[in-house]
Enzyme design. Structure first.
Site, PDB file in Angstrom:
ATOM      1  CB  ALA A 179      35.558  33.993  41.615  1.00 13.20           C
ATOM      2  CG  HIS A 180      35.839  37.003  36.434  1.00 13.30           C
ATOM      3  ND1 HIS A 180      35.582  37.220  34.945  1.00 13.30           N
ATOM      4  CD2 HIS A 180      37.016  37.082  36.485  1.00 13.30           C
ATOM      5  CE1 HIS A 180      36.849  37.676  34.430  1.00 13.30           C
ATOM      6  NE2 HIS A 180      37.745  37.393  35.238  1.00 13.30           N
TER       7      HIS A 180
ATOM      8  CB  ALA B  69      43.714  34.608  36.354  1.00 12.89           C
ATOM      9  CB  THR B  70      45.740  39.609  35.672  1.00  9.54           C
ATOM     10  OG1 THR B  70      44.761  39.290  34.556  1.00  9.54           O
ATOM     11  CG2 THR B  70      47.081  40.320  35.279  1.00  9.54           C
TER      12      THR B  70
ATOM     13  CG  ASN C 142      42.131  32.944  26.813  1.00  8.44           C
ATOM     14  OD1 ASN C 142      43.278  32.097  26.682  1.00  8.44           O
ATOM     15  ND2 ASN C 142      42.067  34.030  26.121  1.00  8.44           N
TER      16      ASN C 142
ATOM     17  CB  THR D  65      42.217  44.538  54.246  1.00  7.54           C
ATOM     18  OG1 THR D  65      43.103  45.286  55.053  1.00  7.54           O
ATOM     19  CG2 THR D  65      40.883  43.885  54.791  1.00  7.54           C
TER      20      THR D  65
ATOM     21  CB  CYS E 157      42.602  41.173  26.065  1.00  8.15           C
ATOM     22  SG  CYS E 157      42.210  39.962  27.337  1.00  8.15           S
TER      23      CYS E 157
HETATM   24  C1  PLP Z   1      40.498  35.454  32.007  1.00 12.30           C
HETATM   25  C2  PLP Z   1      41.718  34.895  31.930  1.00 12.30           C
HETATM   26  C3  PLP Z   1      42.885  35.487  32.670  1.00 12.30           C
HETATM   27  C4  PLP Z   1      42.699  36.718  33.520  1.00 12.30           C
HETATM   28  O1  PLP Z   1      41.677  36.507  34.670  1.00 12.30           O
HETATM   29  P1  PLP Z   1      41.291  37.760  35.317  1.00 12.30           P
HETATM   30  O2  PLP Z   1      40.812  37.094  36.713  1.00 12.30           O
HETATM   31  O3  PLP Z   1      40.456  38.526  34.621  1.00 12.30           O
HETATM   32  O4  PLP Z   1      42.709  38.554  35.682  1.00 12.30           O
HETATM   33  C5  PLP Z   1      44.075  34.668  32.635  1.00 12.30           C
HETATM   34  N1  PLP Z   1      44.034  33.751  31.897  1.00 12.30           N
HETATM   35  C6  PLP Z   1      43.072  32.995  31.131  1.00 12.30           C
HETATM   36  C7  PLP Z   1      43.363  31.592  30.493  1.00 12.30           C
HETATM   37  C8  PLP Z   1      41.788  33.435  31.323  1.00 12.30           C
HETATM   38  O5  PLP Z   1      40.807  33.113  30.558  1.00 12.30           O
END
Ligand code: PLP
Length: 384
Positions: free
Chosen positions: A203-204, A74-75, A154, A243, A328
């Protein structure tokens, strides 16, 4: 018997579902082709797996497969969309709108753009964590290019009125970027119904692997154009060179497919566990809830504990994985910017604990955590 420590930090990350791991494994060893190798079997095999994963992700958010750009998470998706849109449109207008409770990945990217010349409006939230959509609408200017509002927070789980934001954006001809990282797999997300033009996911956060995510980029009504932020081999329609992480993408796809079919049942179970935990703690009179009680994800309970909170967190963390504010923020001693934006004082924000649950939590976990909370609160209260 519970296995300790108990994990209640699913909003930070989730374990991979074993079925996701099974789907990924062959792509590390046997099916190791480069999805861009167009001339031979190994490449075709990888490309076919990526094609299926793209369909699985698209199905989860009701987009077309061709609107999915695979990224490292997501970042990266957030950086690509905010910077890519700004670079595309800054000659027409430099204004963008976001919200004080967004994830750091959004707020820090926006701060970066501000240094590059962007003009940024950061909307406040009400004490329940929701934005005021009338305030959003009146913040729009003729030179506004983009509105960036997350789907669900989050830290508190608060769900913003995404559909309404999408309509406002469309009415004013402004693009709507939505960080849906925390909402995917927990509530139904539909880019058509919600009027989302760009969307980030990872995904995580829904039982897939770390280091695999995607950006949705709308291709019709309107066709969204943006400038790539990573140059090279031109993969992902030139939007994200490099890739492809085939095992990660396969895992992301499988996790999306599982989320789509199992979400309702899984969330019902998690909600029941969360509610039992939350009700018992609130009934003790030692805590109050942060964020809107109903308009939020079923997976999280963010509670302020008064002066016993800090000691409680430290003691609890010995055998329960929870966090204060976001992961974080918990490394630094900064109180959560999300809770502060909701009007909590430094002290209250500092004394807050986020319990975030997932599909591998059990009734026994809840019993154990409630016991630990009670016992530690008792010893903290004796000190004061
Ligand atoms: C975890 C999170 C992110 C960052 O996701 P990554 O895949 O770890 O970079 C961004 N926004 C929200 C709302 C999240 O919970």
């Amino acid at each position: 018997m519970v296995r300790t420590p108990v994990y209640m930090d699913y909003h930070s990350t989730t374990p991979c579902d074993p079925r996701v791991v099974d789907a990924m494994l062959p792509f590390f060893s046997h099916h190791y082709g480069n999805a861009s190798s167009k001339g031979h079997f190994f490449g075709w095999q990888a490309a076919e797996a990526v094609r299926i994963a793209r369909e699985e992700v698209a199905a989860l958010i009701h987009s077309e497969p061709g609107e999915i750009v695979f990224t490292s998470g997501a970042t990266e998706s957030i950086n690509l969309s905010l910077k890519g849109i700004y670079e595309m449109f800054s000659s027409r207008g430099k204004h963008l709108i976001t919200v004080a409770t967004e994830h750091r990945a959004v707020l820090d990217t926006v701060a970066h753009l501000e240094k590059m010349g962007a003009e940024v409006s950061i909307l406040p939230v009400k004490s329940d964590g929701l934005i005021d959509t009338a305030e959003l609408e009146s913040a729009i200017r003729p030179d506004t290019q983009l509105i960036s509002v997350m789907y669900a927070n989050n830290e508190t789980g608060v769900i913003q009125p995404v559909g309404e934001i999408g309509r406002i954006a469309k009415d004013h001809g402004v693009l709507f970027f939505c960080d849906a990282t925390q909402a995917l797999g927990k509530v139904p997300v539909d880019v058509m119904e919600d009027g989302i033009d760009l969307m980030a996911g990872s995904a995580h956060k829904f039982y897939g692997p770390k280091g695999a995510g995607f950006l949705y980029v709308r291709r019709k009504n309107p066709r969204v154009r943006l400038i790539a932020q990573q140059d090279g081999g031109g993969q992902e329609k030139e939007l994200r060179s490099g890739t492809l992480n085939v095992p990660g993408i396969v895992g992301l796809g499988r996790a999306a497919a599982l989320a789509g079919t199992e979400m309702m049942k899984t969330m019902e179970k998690i909600r029941a566990l969360r509610d039992r935990l939350e009700t018992a703690i609130l009934d003790s009179g030692e805590a109050r809830l942060n964020g809107h009680a109903d308009l939020r994800l079923p997976t999280v309970s963010n509670l302020s504990f008064g002066s016993a909170g800090r000691g409680l967190l430290e003691k609890l963390q010995k055998d329960v994985a929870v966090s204060s504010g976001s992961a974080c923020n918990s490394a630094s001693l900064e109180p959560s910017h999300v809770l502060r934006a909701m009007g909590l004082g430094d002290d209250q924000a500092y004394h807050s604990i986020r319990f975030s649950l997932g599909k591998f939590n059990t009734e026994d976990d809840i019993d154990f955590v409630l016991e630990r909370v009670k016992e530690n609160l008792r010893s903290e209260n004796l000190k004061t």
